[in-house]
Scaffold this active site. Structure first.
Site, PDB file in Angstrom:
ATOM      1  N   CYS A  61      -1.336   5.508   5.456  1.00 22.17           N
ATOM      2  CA  CYS A  61      -1.503   4.450   6.445  1.00 22.17           C
ATOM      3  C   CYS A  61      -0.333   3.476   6.318  1.00 22.17           C
ATOM      4  CB  CYS A  61      -2.845   3.745   6.290  1.00 22.17           C
ATOM      5  SG  CYS A  61      -3.151   3.083   4.652  1.00 22.17           S
ATOM      6  N   ASP A  65      -4.268  12.958   1.651  1.00 21.14           N
ATOM      7  CA  ASP A  65      -4.427  11.602   2.171  1.00 21.14           C
ATOM      8  C   ASP A  65      -4.162  10.671   1.001  1.00 21.14           C
ATOM      9  OD1 ASP A  65      -5.044   9.422   3.752  1.00 21.14           O
ATOM     10  OD2 ASP A  65      -7.207   9.680   3.557  1.00 21.14           O
TER      11      ASP A  65
END
Length: 183
Positions: free
Chosen positions: A110, A57
């Site tokens: 993101c 991530d």
């Protein structure tokens, strides 16, 4: 820091599902080091500790969160997104090195920027022949797949000049773009 918040959020989400045992870390993911199993160092009789699953991530430009955090738009820049690519690739490659053969690695951002998404994955696939991109139908359970909307992703993208706001130059590849950046 935002990295700590990100780690805490990821850990909370992971605890919601059956993912035991779980190792969550915070630190420089490009140089994350694991001890070996057995006597000696890897190569001296010990064998490296590898994981069945790895989640990368990675930090990103955050443009995918503009709807919930509109203030981020004023801090967004082309150069920041370009700069994230090398760090993201280093983290992804380190995650791949910690993955056991046949294991699963998930790369997550993101960002909506293909230079931080598809371009990073493409570069990792080129550098690590053992990696393979899975179709969601192969990787996800049918009940998850039924509620998921996805598309194939891009296979080519333009690379903006780091000073795009004034230069307005676009390139067809990292290699083509590299020479102006080195100057």
């Amino acid at each position: 820091t935002s990295s700590q918040v990100r780690q805490e959020r990821t850990l909370r989400r992971a605890q919601c599902g059956p993912c035991v045992p779980l190792l969550a870390t915070y630190g420089d993911a490009t140089a994350f080091e694991m001890r070996t199993l057995g006597e000696g160092a890897a190569g001296d009789g010990g064998r490296p500790l590898l994981f069945d699953r790895v989640l990368c991530d990675v930090p990103c430009g955050g443009d995918g969160t503009l709807r919930k955090s509109p203030a981020k738009l004023s801090r967004w820049s082309v150069a920041a997104g370009l700069g994230a690519h090398a760090l993201q690739l280093a983290i992804l490659l380190r995650g791949a090195a910690l993955l056991r053969p046949g294991g699963r690695l998930v790369y997550s951002t993101c960002a909506l920027d293909p230079l931080q998404d598809e371009a990073v994955v493409s570069a990792a696939l080129q550098q690590e022949p053992a990696l393979a991109l899975l179709d969601p139908a192969e990787a996800l359970p049918p009940e998850t797949l039924a509620s998921l909307r996805y598309s194939r992703g891009l296979s080519s993208w333009a690379v903006p000049h780091p000073d795009f706001e004034t230069e307005r130059a676009m390139y067809r590849s990292w290699e083509e773009a590299a020479s102006p950046w080195a100057a």
